[in-house]
Design an enzyme around this catalytic site. Structure first.
Site, short mmCIF file in Angstrom:
data_model
loop_
_atom_site.label_atom_id
_atom_site.label_comp_id
_atom_site.label_asym_id
_atom_site.label_seq_id
_atom_site.Cartn_x
_atom_site.Cartn_y
_atom_site.Cartn_z
N GLY A 110 0.83 -1.21 0.00
CA GLY A 110 0.00 0.00 0.00
C GLY A 110 0.87 1.25 0.00
O GLY A 110 1.94 1.26 0.58
N ARG B 220 4.51 -16.46 -5.79
CA ARG B 220 3.20 -17.09 -5.98
C ARG B 220 2.38 -16.21 -6.93
O ARG B 220 1.47 -15.51 -6.53
CB ARG B 220 2.50 -17.23 -4.62
CG ARG B 220 1.30 -18.15 -4.65
CD ARG B 220 0.80 -18.42 -3.23
NE ARG B 220 -0.38 -19.30 -3.29
CZ ARG B 220 -1.62 -18.85 -3.39
NH1 ARG B 220 -1.87 -17.55 -3.43
NH2 ARG B 220 -2.63 -19.72 -3.44
N ASP C 94 6.08 -5.53 5.11
CA ASP C 94 6.53 -6.90 5.40
C ASP C 94 6.45 -7.81 4.17
O ASP C 94 7.36 -8.59 3.91
CB ASP C 94 5.77 -7.49 6.59
CG ASP C 94 4.27 -7.37 6.46
OD1 ASP C 94 3.80 -6.61 5.59
OD2 ASP C 94 3.55 -8.04 7.24
N THR D 75 5.31 2.26 5.79
CA THR D 75 3.90 2.00 6.07
C THR D 75 3.37 3.05 7.05
O THR D 75 4.10 3.47 7.95
CB THR D 75 3.63 0.61 6.69
OG1 THR D 75 2.25 0.55 7.11
CG2 THR D 75 4.47 0.29 7.91
N ASP E 284 1.27 2.26 9.11
CA ASP E 284 0.92 1.48 10.31
C ASP E 284 2.04 1.46 11.36
O ASP E 284 1.78 1.14 12.52
CB ASP E 284 0.58 0.03 9.94
CG ASP E 284 -0.55 -0.06 8.93
OD1 ASP E 284 -1.34 0.89 8.83
OD2 ASP E 284 -0.62 -1.09 8.22
N ASP F 253 4.35 -0.66 11.78
CA ASP F 253 4.40 -1.97 12.42
C ASP F 253 5.47 -2.90 11.85
O ASP F 253 5.37 -4.12 11.97
CB ASP F 253 3.01 -2.65 12.30
CG ASP F 253 2.62 -2.94 10.87
OD1 ASP F 253 3.30 -2.42 9.94
OD2 ASP F 253 1.63 -3.66 10.65
N ARG G 73 -4.07 -1.61 10.75
CA ARG G 73 -4.11 -3.09 10.75
C ARG G 73 -4.14 -3.63 12.18
O ARG G 73 -4.95 -3.19 12.97
CB ARG G 73 -2.90 -3.66 9.97
CG ARG G 73 -3.18 -3.85 8.52
CD ARG G 73 -2.30 -4.87 7.86
NE ARG G 73 -0.89 -4.70 8.10
CZ ARG G 73 0.05 -5.51 7.62
NH1 ARG G 73 -0.30 -6.53 6.86
NH2 ARG G 73 1.32 -5.32 7.87
O1 F6P Z 1 -1.08 -1.22 5.65
C1 F6P Z 1 -1.59 0.03 5.32
C2 F6P Z 1 -3.09 0.02 5.33
O2 F6P Z 1 -3.56 1.30 4.99
C3 F6P Z 1 -3.73 -0.46 6.63
O3 F6P Z 1 -3.70 0.51 7.65
C4 F6P Z 1 -5.10 -0.83 6.15
O4 F6P Z 1 -5.66 -1.80 6.98
C5 F6P Z 1 -4.84 -1.40 4.77
O5 F6P Z 1 -3.58 -0.88 4.35
C6 F6P Z 1 -5.87 -1.03 3.73
O6 F6P Z 1 -5.55 -1.69 2.55
P1 F6P Z 1 -6.28 -1.40 1.17
O7 F6P Z 1 -5.71 -0.12 0.62
O8 F6P Z 1 -5.94 -2.58 0.33
O9 F6P Z 1 -7.75 -1.26 1.46
#
Ligand code: F6P
Length: 375
Positions: free
Chosen positions: A21, A88, A126, A148, A150, A152, A194
């Site tokens: 993302g 994969r 990750d 990120t 997040d 994390d 997340r």
């Molecule tokens: O990991 C970044 C993040 O924005 C998270 O906080 C969130 O849960 C997820 O990606 C959302 O993903 P997507 O853009 O695929 O909806």
């Protein structure tokens, strides 16, 4: 296995990609890597849309003008993808309509060789680093840069993008507060993150939330209600609740918004804010509303701190490459610039610890975490 003739520190041509993302600050890293590389005569090949572009052979030379004027721009000029995994990759469907997957790592290495790419800088989370470590094991010199919102990623105490997300979430808390006060309401703001509560914790503290709910501290509705009721009875005009999308009730499950089956992590969280606001209104009688911030936290202009961090990490990636110290991920530990094994983040998440000083500070000043702990 493909035979490789990659050598560092004499590399003359590197590839760069952004995976997973997007987040504010990606362009700062790309700019730092490209400018540093050009400065010492190294050519940069930009790979489009993360590993998908590598699988599909979509690569282009990045010149100085490609990275001009992008430091303050959100997103990534290279594009990204959070579904492609070179180990994969979906190559078709069988007669029963079931997807057929294949490991295409060697084909990707073939693409790197075709474009004369001698080393790779991978900017991602990750998932991106798990794949990057596979390329490293096959002999490709790789440097990872953690990103990120997040915050994390295992191995680094901060990721760029996080501070921009916190700024956006804090502003949202400030903005809903006025209506909350005007109308005697409880306002719930749901933030991303997340399974980690970093954004909720930091934005909650910065935005003076009365209740902070995060995945690492399961909560009970009764404790949230108690805080809202106490505030109403004390004559406070409103209550502000900052809830992480991954927060869950004690003994309960996270609220899943959808599944993205093609993604390495198919779970997409979301919906706890709506659940909470409805329960608070029904069970306490305090009028409540919720706001889900969603991708506003991933977009827009990076704050200065993320531009600085992105530049620092991007330039450090190039330093490591020049020193031939590959198979590493650049990182910040104890406030210092450093690097760790590229495989460090694979399959892990750096969560907030119960004894995090910011949790303790927030508890000490009366912020509730919905778990009934009172300091
Ligand atoms: O990991 C970044 C993040 O924005 C998270 O906080 C969130 O849960 C997820 O990606 C959302 O993903 P997507 O853009 O695929 O909806």
């Amino acid at each position: 296995m493909t035979s490789l003739a990659f050598t560092c520190p004499t590399v003359r041509r590197i590839g760069i990609l952004t995976g997973g993302g997007d987040c504010p600050g990606l362009n700062a890293v790309i700019r730092a890597v490209v400018r540093d590389a050009l400065h010492c005569g190294i050519t940069c090949v930009g790979i489009e849309d993360g590993y998908l572009g590598l699988i599909e052979g979509r690569c282009r030379i990045l010149q100085q003008q490609d990275v001009s004027g992008i430091l303050h721009v959100g997103g990534t000029i290279l594009g990204s993808n959070n579904k492609s995994n070179p180990a994969r990759h979906k190559v078709g469907v069988d007669a029963a309509g079931k997807a057929i997957y294949r490991d295409v790592l060697d084909e990707c290495i073939g693409t790197l060789e075709k474009h004369g790419v001698e080393a790779l800088v991978t900017i991602g989370g990750d998932g991106t680093h798990t794949a990057a470590a596979m390329f490293a094991r096959k002999g490709v010199p790789v440097i990872g840069v953690p990103k990120t919102i997040d915050n994390d990623i295992e191995g680094t105490e901060i990721t760029f993008g996080f501070q921009s997300a916190v700024a956006t979430a804090t502003l949202a808390l400030d903005q809903v507060r006025t209506t909350a006060d005007s109308h005697h309401r409880a306002m719930v703001v749901e933030v991303m993150g997340r399974n980690a509560g970093w954004i909720a914790l930091h934005a909650g503290v910065a935005g003076a939330a009365d209740v902070i709910l995060m995945p690492e501290v399961p909560f009970s509705l009764e404790h949230v209600y108690a805080k809202v009721r106490d505030r109403s009875e004390a004559g406070k005009r409103s209550s502000l609740i900052c809830v992480s999308e991954g927060a869950k009730l004690q003994g309960g499950q996270q609220v899943v918004a959808r599944r993205v089956e093609t993604s390495p992590d198919p779970i997409r969280l979301g919906g706890i804010g709506k659940f909470l606001a409805e329960k608070i209104e029904d069970d306490t009688g305090v009028e409540s509303r919720y706001t889900i911030l969603g991708h506003t936290q991933r977009g827009g202009t990076p704050v200065a701190a993320d531009r600085v961090l992105g530049t620092l990490l991007g330039a450090h990636a190039m330093t490591l490459l020049r020193q031939g110290r590959v198979g590493r991920m650049v990182a910040i530990q104890k406030g210092q610039l450093t690097d760790v094994d590229l495989a460090t983040p694979a399959g892990k998440q750096r969560l907030v610890q119960a004894e995090d000083p910011l949790i303790l500070a927030a508890r000490n000043i009366g912020t509730a975490f919905g778990d009934g702990v009172v300091m």
